[in-house]
Write a protein that holds these residues in place. Structure first.
Motif, PDB file in Angstrom:
ATOM      1  N   GLN A 145      13.920   0.281 -12.603  1.00 32.19           N
ATOM      2  CA  GLN A 145      12.493   0.163 -12.902  1.00 32.19           C
ATOM      3  C   GLN A 145      12.144  -1.145 -13.610  1.00 32.19           C
ATOM      4  O   GLN A 145      10.972  -1.513 -13.697  1.00 32.19           O
TER       5      GLN A 145
ATOM      6  N   GLU B  62      12.663  -7.227 -11.426  1.00 33.70           N
ATOM      7  CA  GLU B  62      11.600  -7.933 -10.733  1.00 33.70           C
ATOM      8  C   GLU B  62      12.055  -8.148  -9.295  1.00 33.70           C
ATOM      9  O   GLU B  62      13.045  -8.822  -9.041  1.00 33.70           O
ATOM     10  N   ARG B  63      11.293  -7.584  -8.351  1.00 31.98           N
ATOM     11  CA  ARG B  63      11.711  -7.672  -6.957  1.00 31.98           C
ATOM     12  C   ARG B  63      10.558  -8.120  -6.064  1.00 31.98           C
ATOM     13  O   ARG B  63      10.158  -7.407  -5.145  1.00 31.98           O
ATOM     14  N   PRO B  64       9.997  -9.275  -6.319  1.00 38.85           N
ATOM     15  CA  PRO B  64       8.975  -9.749  -5.380  1.00 38.85           C
ATOM     16  C   PRO B  64       9.596  -9.976  -4.014  1.00 38.85           C
ATOM     17  O   PRO B  64      10.739 -10.425  -3.902  1.00 38.85           O
TER      18      PRO B  64
ATOM     19  N   GLU C  83      -0.898  -6.672   3.623  1.00 34.73           N
ATOM     20  CA  GLU C  83      -1.048  -6.716   2.166  1.00 34.73           C
ATOM     21  C   GLU C  83      -2.462  -6.350   1.738  1.00 34.73           C
ATOM     22  O   GLU C  83      -2.664  -5.746   0.688  1.00 34.73           O
TER      23      GLU C  83
ATOM     24  N   ARG D  23       7.987  -1.183   0.375  1.00 32.32           N
ATOM     25  CA  ARG D  23       8.258  -1.974  -0.833  1.00 32.32           C
ATOM     26  C   ARG D  23       6.981  -2.573  -1.395  1.00 32.32           C
ATOM     27  O   ARG D  23       6.774  -2.588  -2.603  1.00 32.32           O
ATOM     28  N   GLN D  24       6.085  -3.050  -0.540  1.00 30.04           N
ATOM     29  CA  GLN D  24       4.815  -3.604  -1.018  1.00 30.04           C
ATOM     30  C   GLN D  24       3.972  -2.529  -1.697  1.00 30.04           C
ATOM     31  O   GLN D  24       3.320  -2.787  -2.703  1.00 30.04           O
TER      32      GLN D  24
ATOM     33  N   LEU E  97       5.433  -1.871  -5.127  1.00 32.13           N
ATOM     34  CA  LEU E  97       5.100  -2.981  -6.021  1.00 32.13           C
ATOM     35  C   LEU E  97       3.659  -2.884  -6.511  1.00 32.13           C
ATOM     36  O   LEU E  97       3.374  -3.103  -7.698  1.00 32.13           O
TER      37      LEU E  97
ATOM     38  N   GLN F 129       3.414  -0.099  -9.047  1.00 29.13           N
ATOM     39  CA  GLN F 129       3.932  -0.541 -10.338  1.00 29.13           C
ATOM     40  C   GLN F 129       2.887  -1.367 -11.076  1.00 29.13           C
ATOM     41  O   GLN F 129       2.660  -1.178 -12.282  1.00 29.13           O
ATOM     42  N   HIS F 130       2.269  -2.293 -10.368  1.00 25.12           N
ATOM     43  CA  HIS F 130       1.253  -3.149 -10.987  1.00 25.12           C
ATOM     44  C   HIS F 130       0.089  -2.324 -11.525  1.00 25.12           C
ATOM     45  O   HIS F 130      -0.373  -2.549 -12.662  1.00 25.12           O
TER      46      HIS F 130
ATOM     47  N   THR G 119      -2.575   2.928  -2.758  1.00 24.00           N
ATOM     48  CA  THR G 119      -1.335   2.309  -2.278  1.00 24.00           C
ATOM     49  C   THR G 119      -0.841   2.885  -0.954  1.00 24.00           C
ATOM     50  O   THR G 119       0.228   2.505  -0.476  1.00 24.00           O
TER      51      THR G 119
ATOM     52  N   SER H 177      13.036   4.840  -5.076  1.00 27.13           N
ATOM     53  CA  SER H 177      13.137   3.385  -5.206  1.00 27.13           C
ATOM     54  C   SER H 177      13.542   2.938  -6.603  1.00 27.13           C
ATOM     55  O   SER H 177      14.305   1.982  -6.762  1.00 27.13           O
TER      56      SER H 177
END
Length: 324
Positions: A200, A203-205, A222, A263-264, A267, A270-271, A287, A302
């Motif tokens: 958690q 950082e996985r951009p 996106e 994954r997007q 992310l 999370q944001h 999302t 994840s």
């Protein structure tokens, strides 16, 4: 048992990670009925060492002190990722393992263990920022970047900084039972056991690639993460057949449309959990997961944690009401 514990220091040692070892194994808590260790700070590079914070540490113990240790603990240090290690230090660690001692690393201390060959064929971990390089440097090691610590019997490796506390308490729990570990944790005002791992915190951009043929479709995806998407729909957006689109997508992104999209979405979730007061239900809708249950399922898969637990970790308890 862990009667005799030695913290093995090299130049540029990180003070916090050393402090964790001193706190767990170096304090006399006998008045509370807790175990007392014969604890020593051992220098591998002279009687005075420089810390990563700029001050120095002096010790009278050299490498010979390791010969009697039940546990040798290696805290993190500066330049551990790419430095060369003294051969006499590597030999001392190998001898310790050969005679049955245990070796613990905290954070980048795993690189010293790797240089000694102690990670070969074993599962291990380190700070998530260093995990890929650890696997590259020591290809025979089985690096697990998402966990807080790995116990492989004689070799215990832990992730960054606070994960060293988790690993130390784990060893205390093994040696003396949960009562001792819980009591030490209470004194340190930390949880005796943490669920989840470091996944958690990573950082996985997603990597940006040239994406000559699917770049426009990626940008569209996106902007519309809340929508249902099929390969057929995305292929039409890119003016390709589904088969050609799937092949080009894999070639240019290194993954499938489904995995990229998932994954997007994670992310973005999370944001939103970190920065907004929206409920988990609302975030699930924004999302593209649809329901809080679906979001929770993917979060656990994840990141090995739940959306509410993630929000508490990054915003503190009571930041927003927990709904769903």
């Amino acid at each position: 048992m862990l009667n005799n514990v030695a913290a093995l220091l090299l130049d540029d040692v990180h003070p916090f990670e050393l402090g964790v070892l001193c706190e767990v194994f170096g304090l006399d808590r006998s008045e509370e009925g807790l175990p007392v260790h014969d604890f020593a700070v051992v220098s591998a590079e002279g009687p005075v060492l420089r810390t990563h914070a700029g001050f120095t540490i002096g010790t009278s113990h050299g490498l010979d002190r390791l010969e009697e240790a039940d546990l040798i603990a290696v805290p993190a240090g500066g330049r551990f990722v790419d430095r060369e290690y003294p051969e006499e230090v590597l030999d001392a660690l190998r001898r310790a393992v050969d005679r049955g001692a245990r070796v613990l690393s905290v954070c980048s201390g795993a690189y010293l263990l790797g240089a000694a060959g102690l990670l070969d064929g074993r599962r291990c971990t380190t700070h998530w920022r260093h995990a890929r390089e650890l696997a590259r440097r020591f290809p025979r090691a089985v690096v697990e970047p998402d966990v807080l610590y790995v116990d492989e019997g004689q070799i215990i490796t832990s992730a960054g900084t606070a994960a060293g506390i988790d690993a130390c308490l784990h060893l205390v729990r093994q040696a003396y039972g949960p009562h001792a570990a819980n009591a030490i944790a209470r004194r340190m005002v930390v949880p005796p056991h943490r669920d989840g791992g470091q996944a958690q915190y990573i950082e996985r951009p997603l990597p940006r690639t040239s994406c000559d043929t699917v770049g426009g479709t990626l940008a569209w995806m996106e902007r519309h993460l809340d929508r249902e998407m099929t390969v057929e729909q995305l292929a039409a957006q890119a003016h390709m057949s589904p088969r050609t689109f799937a092949r080009r997508f894999q070639q240019e992104t290194g993954t499938t449309p489904y995995r990229w999209l998932l994954r997007q979405r994670v992310l973005l979730a999370q944001h939103l959990l970190e920065t907004s007061d929206e409920t988990v239900d609302t975030i699930a809708g924004r999302t593209g997961f649809g329901t809080a249950a679906a979001l929770r399922h993917q979060f656990v898969r994840s990141l090995n944690t739940t959306p509410n637990a993630y929000r508490r970790a990054f915003r503190g308890p009571g930041a927003v009401p927990e709904v769903a």
